[in-house]
Scaffold this motif. Structure first.
Motif, PDB file in Angstrom:
ATOM      1  N   ARG A 228      11.405   2.022  16.678  1.00  0.00           N
ATOM      2  CA  ARG A 228      10.255   1.762  15.832  1.00  0.00           C
ATOM      3  C   ARG A 228      10.660   0.770  14.735  1.00  0.00           C
ATOM      4  O   ARG A 228      11.580   1.039  13.960  1.00  0.00           O
ATOM      5  N   PRO A 229       9.977  -0.352  14.648  1.00  0.00           N
ATOM      6  CA  PRO A 229      10.373  -1.360  13.655  1.00  0.00           C
ATOM      7  C   PRO A 229       9.942  -0.996  12.243  1.00  0.00           C
ATOM      8  O   PRO A 229       8.939  -0.302  12.030  1.00  0.00           O
ATOM      9  N   ALA A 230      10.727  -1.465  11.278  1.00  0.00           N
ATOM     10  CA  ALA A 230      10.342  -1.386   9.864  1.00  0.00           C
ATOM     11  C   ALA A 230       9.768  -2.740   9.460  1.00  0.00           C
ATOM     12  O   ALA A 230      10.148  -3.778  10.014  1.00  0.00           O
ATOM     13  N   THR A 231       8.867  -2.745   8.508  1.00  0.00           N
ATOM     14  CA  THR A 231       8.216  -3.998   8.119  1.00  0.00           C
ATOM     15  C   THR A 231       9.080  -4.857   7.205  1.00  0.00           C
ATOM     16  O   THR A 231       8.863  -6.059   7.109  1.00  0.00           O
ATOM     17  N   ASP A 232      10.054  -4.237   6.524  1.00  0.00           N
ATOM     18  CA  ASP A 232      10.961  -5.019   5.674  1.00  0.00           C
ATOM     19  C   ASP A 232      12.265  -4.248   5.484  1.00  0.00           C
ATOM     20  O   ASP A 232      12.382  -3.074   5.863  1.00  0.00           O
ATOM     21  N   TRP A 233      13.240  -4.904   4.877  1.00  0.00           N
ATOM     22  CA  TRP A 233      14.580  -4.334   4.722  1.00  0.00           C
ATOM     23  C   TRP A 233      14.555  -3.040   3.911  1.00  0.00           C
ATOM     24  O   TRP A 233      15.311  -2.107   4.201  1.00  0.00           O
ATOM     25  N   ALA A 234      13.700  -2.968   2.900  1.00  0.00           N
ATOM     26  CA  ALA A 234      13.665  -1.788   2.026  1.00  0.00           C
ATOM     27  C   ALA A 234      13.230  -0.537   2.770  1.00  0.00           C
ATOM     28  O   ALA A 234      13.525   0.584   2.332  1.00  0.00           O
ATOM     29  N   ARG A 235      12.556  -0.702   3.892  1.00  0.00           N
ATOM     30  CA  ARG A 235      12.044   0.450   4.635  1.00  0.00           C
ATOM     31  C   ARG A 235      13.016   0.962   5.702  1.00  0.00           C
ATOM     32  O   ARG A 235      12.690   1.929   6.401  1.00  0.00           O
ATOM     33  N   LEU A 236      14.169   0.342   5.819  1.00  0.00           N
ATOM     34  CA  LEU A 236      15.173   0.894   6.730  1.00  0.00           C
ATOM     35  C   LEU A 236      15.662   2.231   6.175  1.00  0.00           C
ATOM     36  O   LEU A 236      16.011   2.333   4.996  1.00  0.00           O
ATOM     37  N   PRO A 237      15.712   3.276   6.978  1.00  0.00           N
ATOM     38  CA  PRO A 237      16.151   4.591   6.467  1.00  0.00           C
ATOM     39  C   PRO A 237      17.630   4.593   6.107  1.00  0.00           C
ATOM     40  O   PRO A 237      18.442   3.895   6.713  1.00  0.00           O
ATOM     41  N   ARG A 238      17.979   5.395   5.094  1.00  0.00           N
ATOM     42  CA  ARG A 238      19.369   5.564   4.667  1.00  0.00           C
ATOM     43  C   ARG A 238      19.874   6.982   4.929  1.00  0.00           C
ATOM     44  O   ARG A 238      21.069   7.207   4.918  1.00  0.00           O
ATOM     45  N   ASN A 239      18.986   7.926   5.139  1.00  0.00           N
ATOM     46  CA  ASN A 239      19.394   9.330   5.204  1.00  0.00           C
ATOM     47  C   ASN A 239      19.595   9.786   6.648  1.00  0.00           C
ATOM     48  O   ASN A 239      18.840   9.422   7.549  1.00  0.00           O
ATOM     49  N   GLY A 240      20.627  10.581   6.853  1.00  0.00           N
ATOM     50  CA  GLY A 240      20.867  11.188   8.156  1.00  0.00           C
ATOM     51  C   GLY A 240      21.285  10.219   9.239  1.00  0.00           C
ATOM     52  O   GLY A 240      21.181  10.513  10.428  1.00  0.00           O
ATOM     53  N   ILE A 241      21.793   9.055   8.872  1.00  0.00           N
ATOM     54  CA  ILE A 241      22.182   8.052   9.871  1.00  0.00           C
ATOM     55  C   ILE A 241      23.506   8.457  10.511  1.00  0.00           C
ATOM     56  O   ILE A 241      24.484   8.735   9.819  1.00  0.00           O
ATOM     57  N   PHE A 242      23.526   8.495  11.833  1.00  0.00           N
ATOM     58  CA  PHE A 242      24.756   8.849  12.527  1.00  0.00           C
ATOM     59  C   PHE A 242      25.394   7.672  13.250  1.00  0.00           C
ATOM     60  O   PHE A 242      26.558   7.744  13.653  1.00  0.00           O
ATOM     61  N   TYR A 243      24.644   6.569  13.386  1.00  0.00           N
ATOM     62  CA  TYR A 243      25.164   5.430  14.142  1.00  0.00           C
ATOM     63  C   TYR A 243      24.346   4.200  13.784  1.00  0.00           C
ATOM     64  O   TYR A 243      23.145   4.296  13.515  1.00  0.00           O
ATOM     65  N   ALA A 244      24.998   3.059  13.754  1.00  0.00           N
ATOM     66  CA  ALA A 244      24.295   1.792  13.561  1.00  0.00           C
ATOM     67  C   ALA A 244      24.979   0.736  14.419  1.00  0.00           C
ATOM     68  O   ALA A 244      26.196   0.789  14.632  1.00  0.00           O
ATOM     69  N   THR A 245      24.191  -0.190  14.900  1.00  0.00           N
ATOM     70  CA  THR A 245      24.764  -1.294  15.663  1.00  0.00           C
ATOM     71  C   THR A 245      24.168  -2.593  15.152  1.00  0.00           C
ATOM     72  O   THR A 245      22.989  -2.664  14.797  1.00  0.00           O
ATOM     73  N   ILE A 246      25.002  -3.614  15.096  1.00  0.00           N
ATOM     74  CA  ILE A 246      24.603  -4.932  14.621  1.00  0.00           C
ATOM     75  C   ILE A 246      25.000  -5.921  15.704  1.00  0.00           C
ATOM     76  O   ILE A 246      26.150  -5.937  16.150  1.00  0.00           O
ATOM     77  N   ILE A 247      24.064  -6.748  16.131  1.00  0.00           N
ATOM     78  CA  ILE A 247      24.286  -7.635  17.267  1.00  0.00           C
ATOM     79  C   ILE A 247      24.117  -9.077  16.808  1.00  0.00           C
ATOM     80  O   ILE A 247      23.110  -9.429  16.174  1.00  0.00           O
ATOM     81  N   GLY A 248      25.108  -9.910  17.115  1.00  0.00           N
ATOM     82  CA  GLY A 248      25.012 -11.308  16.711  1.00  0.00           C
ATOM     83  C   GLY A 248      26.105 -12.150  17.321  1.00  0.00           C
ATOM     84  O   GLY A 248      26.834 -11.710  18.214  1.00  0.00           O
ATOM     85  N   GLU A 249      26.221 -13.370  16.834  1.00  0.00           N
ATOM     86  CA  GLU A 249      27.282 -14.259  17.290  1.00  0.00           C
ATOM     87  C   GLU A 249      28.614 -13.774  16.724  1.00  0.00           C
ATOM     88  O   GLU A 249      28.682 -13.167  15.651  1.00  0.00           O
ATOM     89  N   ALA A 250      29.696 -14.078  17.431  1.00  0.00           N
ATOM     90  CA  ALA A 250      31.011 -13.558  17.072  1.00  0.00           C
ATOM     91  C   ALA A 250      31.404 -13.913  15.637  1.00  0.00           C
ATOM     92  O   ALA A 250      31.931 -13.070  14.903  1.00  0.00           O
ATOM     93  N   SER A 251      31.141 -15.143  15.206  1.00  0.00           N
ATOM     94  CA  SER A 251      31.564 -15.564  13.862  1.00  0.00           C
ATOM     95  C   SER A 251      30.799 -14.803  12.781  1.00  0.00           C
ATOM     96  O   SER A 251      31.388 -14.402  11.762  1.00  0.00           O
ATOM     97  N   ALA A 252      29.513 -14.599  12.991  1.00  0.00           N
ATOM     98  CA  ALA A 252      28.705 -13.863  12.008  1.00  0.00           C
ATOM     99  C   ALA A 252      29.141 -12.406  11.931  1.00  0.00           C
ATOM    100  O   ALA A 252      29.243 -11.836  10.831  1.00  0.00           O
ATOM    101  N   ILE A 253      29.418 -11.802  13.067  1.00  0.00           N
ATOM    102  CA  ILE A 253      29.854 -10.404  13.093  1.00  0.00           C
ATOM    103  C   ILE A 253      31.222 -10.264  12.437  1.00  0.00           C
ATOM    104  O   ILE A 253      31.478  -9.301  11.696  1.00  0.00           O
ATOM    105  N   ALA A 254      32.110 -11.223  12.671  1.00  0.00           N
ATOM    106  CA  ALA A 254      33.448 -11.161  12.069  1.00  0.00           C
ATOM    107  C   ALA A 254      33.364 -11.204  10.546  1.00  0.00           C
ATOM    108  O   ALA A 254      34.041 -10.430   9.844  1.00  0.00           O
ATOM    109  N   ALA A 255      32.557 -12.104  10.008  1.00  0.00           N
ATOM    110  CA  ALA A 255      32.421 -12.219   8.545  1.00  0.00           C
ATOM    111  C   ALA A 255      31.798 -10.957   7.957  1.00  0.00           C
ATOM    112  O   ALA A 255      32.239 -10.463   6.904  1.00  0.00           O
TER     113      ALA A 255
END
Length: 303
Positions: free
Chosen positions: A140-167
């Motif tokens: 389910r998408p959030a409409t903006d960054w502030a609406r991303l939940p912070r509580n009870g998070i057990f896992y997160a994944t970030i997908i991107g180009e190798a250089s961006a992920i490394a930084a």
């Protein structure tokens, strides 16, 4: 000697296309019926893992979400869990926004989880990831960054180009001071994409090995894997085998190299290793945690 066989899924037990071959399915099930203690540890969610392992005879706890949960394989009931602190999630989201690489964050429970991302943001890799999950009610998408939940998070994944992920990995590591597990690796199915997997520091496959070893009272653990998130599991296991298609770092860390995932490598090796170990107890003495194991350990955020 009481031995646990612990396998990764994608790129290891699963063949190309994330499919469990009929040979591996039938072979593992026959071994389990004869007493083999077999389970998996995966970065997949419980729902996703259950789908790709449908038909596999699982009788002991499974590990999902990169090590965040150990679960009953049939009901998804939580036996052990590790979640991230809200302050750390707030830091991760702030840094992701700074780098313009949004995360997908997971909360809820393994059988009723919710995955949230910022609508309209993200890389080509994230769009590929989400396209594979059209119609999945967990997302389910959030409409903006502030609406991303912070509580009870057990896992997160970030997908991107190798250089961006490394930084981004460097910045998150510095800001969270060892409180999170950060594993960056190339996607098994889309090698042009790099994933950064985040979880609580104890939510790793290494902790899964330790927890299962104690819970099942086994003498040794034999692990199988192919990618960088399997390295902690390799370090905690008594023996660790890399499939021939594994990443170079995994090949270097392995006790030995076996056939590829396209060749039923795990099954073929287990047939040899388990037979040599000569552990063929009758079916009625196999441990079933729901019947006779010690009371399961529940994490601080147990539901």
């Amino acid at each position: 000697m009481r031995t646990l066989i612990l396998s990764d899924l994608d790129g290891t037990l699963l063949g190309p296309g994330a499919v469990l071959s009929p040979s591996t399915l039938d072979g593992i099930n026959e071994l389990v019926a004869n007493g083999l203690l077999f389970t998996y540890a995966t970065a997949r969610s419980y729902v996703s893992a259950a789908r790709v392992t449908d038909g596999l005879d699982l009788r002991i706890p499974v590990t999902v979400s990169g090590g965040a949960f150990q679960l009953d394989p049939h009901t998804g009931a939580i036996l052990n869990e590790e979640r991230m602190a809200e302050d750390d999630l707030d830091t991760v989201i702030r840094l992701c926004e700074k780098h313009r690489v949004p995360p997908i964050v997971y909360n809820g429970t393994p059988t009723a989880e919710r995955a949230t991302w910022v609508e309209g943001e993200g890389s080509e890799g994230m769009r590929r990831f989400l396209a594979d999950r059209v119609g999945d009610r967990r997302f389910r998408p959030a409409t903006d960054w502030a609406r991303l939940p912070r509580n009870g998070i057990f896992y997160a994944t970030i997908i991107g180009e190798a250089s961006a992920i490394a930084a981004l990995t460097v910045d998150i590591s510095a800001a969270t001071d060892g409180r999170l597990s950060l594993i960056a690796q190339i996607d098994t199915h889309h090698p042009q994409d790099t994933y950064l997997e985040l979880s609580a520091a104890r939510a790793t496959k290494a902790h899964a090995v330790a927890w299962l070893r104690d819970y099942l009272d086994v003498d040794q653990v034999i692990a199988y894997g192919d990618n960088l998130n399997d390295l902690p599991m390799f370090g905690a296991a008594d023996q660790a085998y890399a499939v021939a298609n594994a990443a170079s770092e995994v090949l270097a860390a392995a006790t030995g190299v076996i056939g590829s995932n396209a060749e039923d490598g795990v099954l073929r090796h287990v047939l040899t290793a388990w037979t040599a170990d000569a552990q063929v107890p009758p079916i009625d003495v196999i441990s079933h945690p729901e019947d006779d194991a010690p009371a399961p350990a529940i994490g601080a955020n147990g539901l």
